[in-house]
Design a protein around this motif. Structure first.
Motif, PDB file in Angstrom:
ATOM      1  N   PHE A   1       1.058  -1.246   0.087  1.00 42.90           N
ATOM      2  CA  PHE A   1      -0.158   0.077   0.047  1.00 42.90           C
ATOM      3  C   PHE A   1       0.772   1.215  -0.256  1.00 42.90           C
ATOM      4  CE2 PHE A   1      -3.254  -2.544   2.669  1.00 42.90           C
ATOM      5  CZ  PHE A   1      -3.826  -3.200   1.241  1.00 42.90           C
ATOM      6  N   LYS A   2       2.119   1.139   0.004  1.00 45.38           N
ATOM      7  CA  LYS A   2       3.074   2.342   0.343  1.00 45.38           C
ATOM      8  C   LYS A   2       2.976   3.436  -0.781  1.00 45.38           C
ATOM      9  CE  LYS A   2       7.286   0.021  -1.416  1.00 45.38           C
ATOM     10  NZ  LYS A   2       7.494   1.072  -2.540  1.00 45.38           N
ATOM     11  N   ASP A   3       2.568   2.763  -2.172  1.00 46.99           N
ATOM     12  CA  ASP A   3       2.417   3.706  -3.318  1.00 46.99           C
ATOM     13  C   ASP A   3       0.983   4.022  -3.420  1.00 46.99           C
ATOM     14  OD1 ASP A   3       5.275   3.764  -3.607  1.00 46.99           O
ATOM     15  OD2 ASP A   3       5.065   2.113  -4.774  1.00 46.99           O
ATOM     16  N   ALA A   4       0.008   3.719  -2.904  1.00 46.49           N
ATOM     17  CA  ALA A   4      -1.308   4.032  -2.797  1.00 46.49           C
ATOM     18  C   ALA A   4      -1.751   5.435  -2.436  1.00 46.49           C
ATOM     19  CB  ALA A   4      -2.216   2.638  -2.328  1.00 46.49           C
ATOM     20  N   GLU A   5      -2.705   5.960  -2.856  1.00 47.78           N
ATOM     21  CA  GLU A   5      -3.274   7.204  -2.281  1.00 47.78           C
ATOM     22  C   GLU A   5      -4.588   6.906  -1.796  1.00 47.78           C
ATOM     23  OE1 GLU A   5      -3.408  10.341  -5.477  1.00 47.78           O
ATOM     24  OE2 GLU A   5      -1.582   9.882  -5.836  1.00 47.78           O
ATOM     25  N   LEU A   6      -5.432   5.774  -2.431  1.00 49.16           N
ATOM     26  CA  LEU A   6      -6.683   5.413  -1.990  1.00 49.16           C
ATOM     27  C   LEU A   6      -6.933   4.059  -1.873  1.00 49.16           C
ATOM     28  CD1 LEU A   6      -9.744   6.985  -1.330  1.00 49.16           C
ATOM     29  CD2 LEU A   6     -10.172   6.158  -3.999  1.00 49.16           C
ATOM     30  N   LEU A   7      -7.446   3.507  -0.653  1.00 50.15           N
ATOM     31  CA  LEU A   7      -7.763   2.094  -0.818  1.00 50.15           C
ATOM     32  C   LEU A   7      -9.473   1.962  -0.814  1.00 50.15           C
ATOM     33  CD1 LEU A   7      -5.169   0.512   1.874  1.00 50.15           C
ATOM     34  CD2 LEU A   7      -5.103   0.374  -0.662  1.00 50.15           C
ATOM     35  N   ARG A   8      -9.961   1.068  -1.395  1.00 53.49           N
ATOM     36  CA  ARG A   8     -11.200   0.885  -1.643  1.00 53.49           C
ATOM     37  C   ARG A   8     -11.684  -0.403  -0.864  1.00 53.49           C
ATOM     38  NH1 ARG A   8     -14.781   1.394  -7.242  1.00 53.49           N
ATOM     39  NH2 ARG A   8     -16.826   0.833  -6.434  1.00 53.49           N
ATOM     40  N   PHE A   9     -12.565  -0.388  -0.206  1.00 50.37           N
ATOM     41  CA  PHE A   9     -13.233  -1.795   0.613  1.00 50.37           C
ATOM     42  C   PHE A   9     -14.592  -1.793   0.490  1.00 50.37           C
ATOM     43  CE2 PHE A   9      -9.058  -0.775   2.775  1.00 50.37           C
ATOM     44  CZ  PHE A   9      -8.505  -2.194   2.779  1.00 50.37           C
ATOM     45  N   GLY A  10     -14.941  -3.101   0.337  1.00 45.38           N
ATOM     46  CA  GLY A  10     -16.543  -3.294   0.331  1.00 45.38           C
ATOM     47  C   GLY A  10     -17.094  -3.536  -0.955  1.00 45.38           C
ATOM     48  N   CYS A  11     -16.158  -3.870  -2.030  1.00 41.56           N
ATOM     49  CA  CYS A  11     -17.052  -3.847  -3.377  1.00 41.56           C
ATOM     50  C   CYS A  11     -17.531  -5.277  -3.507  1.00 41.56           C
ATOM     51  CB  CYS A  11     -15.997  -4.046  -4.372  1.00 41.56           C
ATOM     52  SG  CYS A  11     -15.054  -2.214  -4.438  1.00 41.56           S
ATOM     53  N   SER A  12     -17.327  -6.127  -2.753  1.00 39.74           N
ATOM     54  CA  SER A  12     -18.185  -7.285  -2.618  1.00 39.74           C
ATOM     55  C   SER A  12     -18.347  -8.222  -1.474  1.00 39.74           C
ATOM     56  CB  SER A  12     -17.143  -8.331  -3.363  1.00 39.74           C
ATOM     57  OG  SER A  12     -15.912  -8.676  -2.762  1.00 39.74           O
ATOM     58  N   GLY A  13     -18.894  -7.228  -0.596  1.00 38.51           N
ATOM     59  CA  GLY A  13     -19.255  -7.573   0.664  1.00 38.51           C
ATOM     60  C   GLY A  13     -19.012  -6.422   1.797  1.00 38.51           C
ATOM     61  N   GLU A  14     -19.700  -6.442   3.075  1.00 37.15           N
ATOM     62  CA  GLU A  14     -19.582  -5.527   4.157  1.00 37.15           C
ATOM     63  C   GLU A  14     -18.243  -5.526   4.597  1.00 37.15           C
ATOM     64  OE1 GLU A  14     -19.940  -2.297   6.383  1.00 37.15           O
ATOM     65  OE2 GLU A  14     -21.551  -3.124   4.890  1.00 37.15           O
ATOM     66  N   PRO A  15     -17.468  -4.546   4.342  1.00 34.20           N
ATOM     67  CA  PRO A  15     -16.068  -4.251   4.915  1.00 34.20           C
ATOM     68  C   PRO A  15     -15.830  -4.720   6.435  1.00 34.20           C
ATOM     69  CG  PRO A  15     -16.446  -2.320   4.075  1.00 34.20           C
ATOM     70  CD  PRO A  15     -17.753  -3.039   3.687  1.00 34.20           C
ATOM     71  N   PHE A  16     -16.802  -3.907   7.093  1.00 36.11           N
ATOM     72  CA  PHE A  16     -17.204  -3.838   8.642  1.00 36.11           C
ATOM     73  C   PHE A  16     -17.341  -5.098   9.458  1.00 36.11           C
ATOM     74  CE2 PHE A  16     -16.992   0.330   6.697  1.00 36.11           C
ATOM     75  CZ  PHE A  16     -15.955   0.875   7.096  1.00 36.11           C
ATOM     76  N   ALA A  17     -17.908  -5.921   8.482  1.00 38.49           N
ATOM     77  CA  ALA A  17     -18.253  -7.379   9.074  1.00 38.49           C
ATOM     78  C   ALA A  17     -17.392  -8.313   9.101  1.00 38.49           C
ATOM     79  CB  ALA A  17     -19.758  -8.114   8.254  1.00 38.49           C
ATOM     80  N   SER A  18     -16.134  -7.806   8.484  1.00 35.64           N
ATOM     81  CA  SER A  18     -15.082  -8.968   8.853  1.00 35.64           C
ATOM     82  C   SER A  18     -13.922  -8.440   9.375  1.00 35.64           C
ATOM     83  CB  SER A  18     -14.368  -9.008   6.944  1.00 35.64           C
ATOM     84  OG  SER A  18     -13.230  -9.773   7.375  1.00 35.64           O
TER      85      SER A  18
END
Length: 194
Positions: A1-18
């Motif tokens: 992730f060191k070169d990333a500006e934005l991380l996207r979570f939850g495209c195929s399920g609830e990210p806060f349930a895992s």
């Protein structure tokens, strides 16, 4: 992730349930302080406490809320295990975050199908009231799901569907021409058609 500006979570399920996904979010936020986040959520677990606990309340750029309804009755009919009251509370939080400039985008998603299409106009108005873009998507075929097994019944965008003409009439309404309303290609084609 060191070169990333934005991380996207939850495209195929609830990210806060895992548990694993929330730990990944928390560690990424701690290790890369300039990293921003985009969360696609159902709005039940993504509350202020959780966002602060994961150290992303001030690092979130985009919140996408999958809601698919504009009232308690439709919501309870289509969302199993949902909590309308809690989602409405969190929707107000996201709206306030957008208003205060804490997030750049607040998007609300509505997948159109046989069970909810009558809520579309009110949903667009609800999104506008809460500083959000209202995005309308056509139902996608997903194998081994109730919607997949009954796709022809639920997918209202086909001209042969019994409610297609009613959908086309709804899509002609002025609210669907507003700046905050986004119609995905299949629905835009219906709106612009004869």
């Amino acid at each position: 992730f060191k070169d990333a500006e934005l991380l996207r979570f939850g495209c195929s399920g609830e990210p806060f349930a895992s548990f694993k996904e929330t730990m990944l979010i928390k560690k990424a936020a701690e290790k890369y302080p300039d990293l921003k986040f985009h969360f696609h959520t159902n709005g039940i677990l993504a509350d202020e406490k959780k966002l602060k606990e994961l150290n992303v309340f001030y690092k979130t750029d985009v919140i996408t809320l999958s809601l698919h309804s504009a009232n308690f009755w439709t919501y309870n009919k289509i969302v199993r295990g949902g909590n309308w009251r809690l989602v409405m509370k969190n929707m107000k939080l996201y709206s306030q975050m957008k208003k205060e400039g804490l997030i750049k985008q607040f998007r609300m998603i509505f997948v159109v199908y046989d069970e909810n299409y009558k809520d579309m106009e009110k949903f667009a108005e609800l999104a506008g009231k809460h500083n959000a873009a209202a995005e309308f998507w056509a139902l996608r075929y997903v194998q081994n799901t109730e919607l997949g097994r009954n796709f022809d019944r639920y997918s209202i965008i086909n001209k042969s569907h019994k409610h297609y003409k009613e959908l086309a009439k709804i899509l002609k309404k002025p609210v669907f021409g507003r700046e905050n309303v986004i119609l995905y290609p299949e629905l835009k084609e219906i709106r612009e058609g004869d």
